[in-house]
Design a protein around this motif. Structure first.
Motif, PDB file in Angstrom:
ATOM      1  N   ALA A  30     -36.973 -11.099   0.011  1.00 18.68           N
ATOM      2  CA  ALA A  30     -38.388 -11.357  -0.283  1.00 18.68           C
ATOM      3  C   ALA A  30     -38.614 -12.833  -0.583  1.00 18.68           C
ATOM      4  CB  ALA A  30     -38.849 -10.491  -1.457  1.00 18.68           C
ATOM      5  N   ALA A  31     -37.709 -13.452  -1.333  1.00 20.23           N
ATOM      6  CA  ALA A  31     -37.848 -14.872  -1.672  1.00 20.23           C
ATOM      7  C   ALA A  31     -37.753 -15.736  -0.417  1.00 20.23           C
ATOM      8  CB  ALA A  31     -36.787 -15.283  -2.687  1.00 20.23           C
ATOM      9  N   VAL A 113     -45.365 -11.892  -3.946  1.00 21.62           N
ATOM     10  CA  VAL A 113     -44.482 -11.247  -2.976  1.00 21.62           C
ATOM     11  C   VAL A 113     -43.458 -10.406  -3.737  1.00 21.62           C
ATOM     12  CG1 VAL A 113     -42.831 -11.596  -1.098  1.00 21.62           C
ATOM     13  CG2 VAL A 113     -44.787 -13.128  -1.325  1.00 21.62           C
ATOM     14  N   LEU A 114     -43.303  -9.165  -3.306  1.00 19.19           N
ATOM     15  CA  LEU A 114     -42.384  -8.214  -3.936  1.00 19.19           C
ATOM     16  C   LEU A 114     -41.414  -7.687  -2.892  1.00 19.19           C
ATOM     17  CD1 LEU A 114     -45.227  -6.094  -5.525  1.00 19.19           C
ATOM     18  CD2 LEU A 114     -43.848  -7.746  -6.763  1.00 19.19           C
ATOM     19  N   SER A 115     -40.234  -7.305  -3.348  1.00 27.61           N
ATOM     20  CA  SER A 115     -39.332  -6.620  -2.421  1.00 27.61           C
ATOM     21  C   SER A 115     -39.682  -5.139  -2.448  1.00 27.61           C
ATOM     22  CB  SER A 115     -37.874  -6.845  -2.796  1.00 27.61           C
ATOM     23  OG  SER A 115     -37.560  -6.226  -4.017  1.00 27.61           O
ATOM     24  N   GLN A 116     -39.647  -4.546  -1.291  1.00 29.92           N
ATOM     25  CA  GLN A 116     -39.989  -3.141  -1.131  1.00 29.92           C
ATOM     26  C   GLN A 116     -38.731  -2.406  -0.691  1.00 29.92           C
ATOM     27  OE1 GLN A 116     -43.760  -1.331   0.962  1.00 29.92           O
ATOM     28  NE2 GLN A 116     -42.480  -2.303   2.482  1.00 29.92           N
ATOM     29  N   ARG A 151     -39.948  -5.696   3.208  1.00 37.84           N
ATOM     30  CA  ARG A 151     -38.616  -5.084   3.326  1.00 37.84           C
ATOM     31  C   ARG A 151     -38.048  -5.462   4.671  1.00 37.84           C
ATOM     32  NH1 ARG A 151     -36.905   0.007   5.423  1.00 37.84           N
ATOM     33  NH2 ARG A 151     -39.028   0.783   5.452  1.00 37.84           N
ATOM     34  N   LYS A 152     -36.831  -5.970   4.660  1.00 41.04           N
ATOM     35  CA  LYS A 152     -36.165  -6.315   5.915  1.00 41.04           C
ATOM     36  C   LYS A 152     -35.916  -5.028   6.689  1.00 41.04           C
ATOM     37  CE  LYS A 152     -32.532  -9.097   7.783  1.00 41.04           C
ATOM     38  NZ  LYS A 152     -32.296 -10.483   7.794  1.00 41.04           N
ATOM     39  N   GLN A 153     -36.305  -5.040   7.945  1.00 39.59           N
ATOM     40  CA  GLN A 153     -36.165  -3.860   8.799  1.00 39.59           C
ATOM     41  C   GLN A 153     -34.688  -3.595   9.061  1.00 39.59           C
ATOM     42  OE1 GLN A 153     -37.369  -1.169   9.523  1.00 39.59           O
ATOM     43  NE2 GLN A 153     -38.656  -1.314  11.315  1.00 39.59           N
TER      44      GLN A 153
END
Length: 174
Positions: A30-31, A113-116, A151-153
């Motif tokens: 996310a960062a 921005v957040l990580s999902q 979220r990275k696919q």
């Protein structure tokens, strides 16, 4: 000046992009995503690490002068990747949701921005949200700025799944 917003009166405006970080791999993604897709030259990237309150109550835990290793190392990585963006790392002790929402307001963040995380199959079956999914939804719906959960696919497809207040899990191939 490329990437720097200038108002009609000639005042330089810069975005404050805030990223909530923790020890999960998704937080690093996310960062980096925020750095490469949201932050521009002259903007400020704020890495916010919220640590649970100790028995003595809430308050600032360490402040920005001596952030723990996680915030410091991720901040250094971001500075090395895009030196034209100012990076700061904040570590604050308190309840996660209320601390994030209050810092967004206090620091006048433009984008959060957040990580999902990938929804668990159990939560998908029962149509309920896990604690982290609930946190993300609460931030998206209640933060006083544009909030993006990324979220990275997985599965070799590449790109990111991005959620906002208006669109859930859209695929961004970038």
């Amino acid at each position: 000046m490329e990437g720097v917003n200038v108002s009609e009166s000639g005042v330089v405006l810069r975005k404050r992009v805030m990223v909530v970080i923790d020890h999960s791999p998704g937080a690093k993604h996310a960062a980096i995503w925020a750095l490469t897709h949201v932050a521009n030259k002259g903007d400020l990237l704020t890495l916010l690490h919220v640590v649970p309150p100790s028995n003595g109550g809430g308050g600032r835990g360490g402040g920005s002068s001596s952030p723990p290793q996680l915030a410091s190392s991720l901040g250094s990585l971001c500075k090395a990747c895009k030196p034209e963006v100012e990076v700061e790392a904040l570590v604050i002790q308190g309840p996660k949701l209320s601390t994030v929402l209050s810092q967004v307001k206090k620091l006048e963040a433009s984008v959060l921005v957040l990580s999902q995380k990938k929804p668990s199959s159990l939560s998908s079956l029962c149509m309920c949200l896990s604690g982290s999914e609930e946190f993300v939804e609460q931030c998206i719906n209640n933060a006083d700025c544009l909030t993006l959960a990324v979220r990275k696919q997985s599965g070799g497809l590449g790109g990111y799944l991005v959620s906002t207040r208006w669109q859930k899990n859209f695929w961004l191939l970038a």
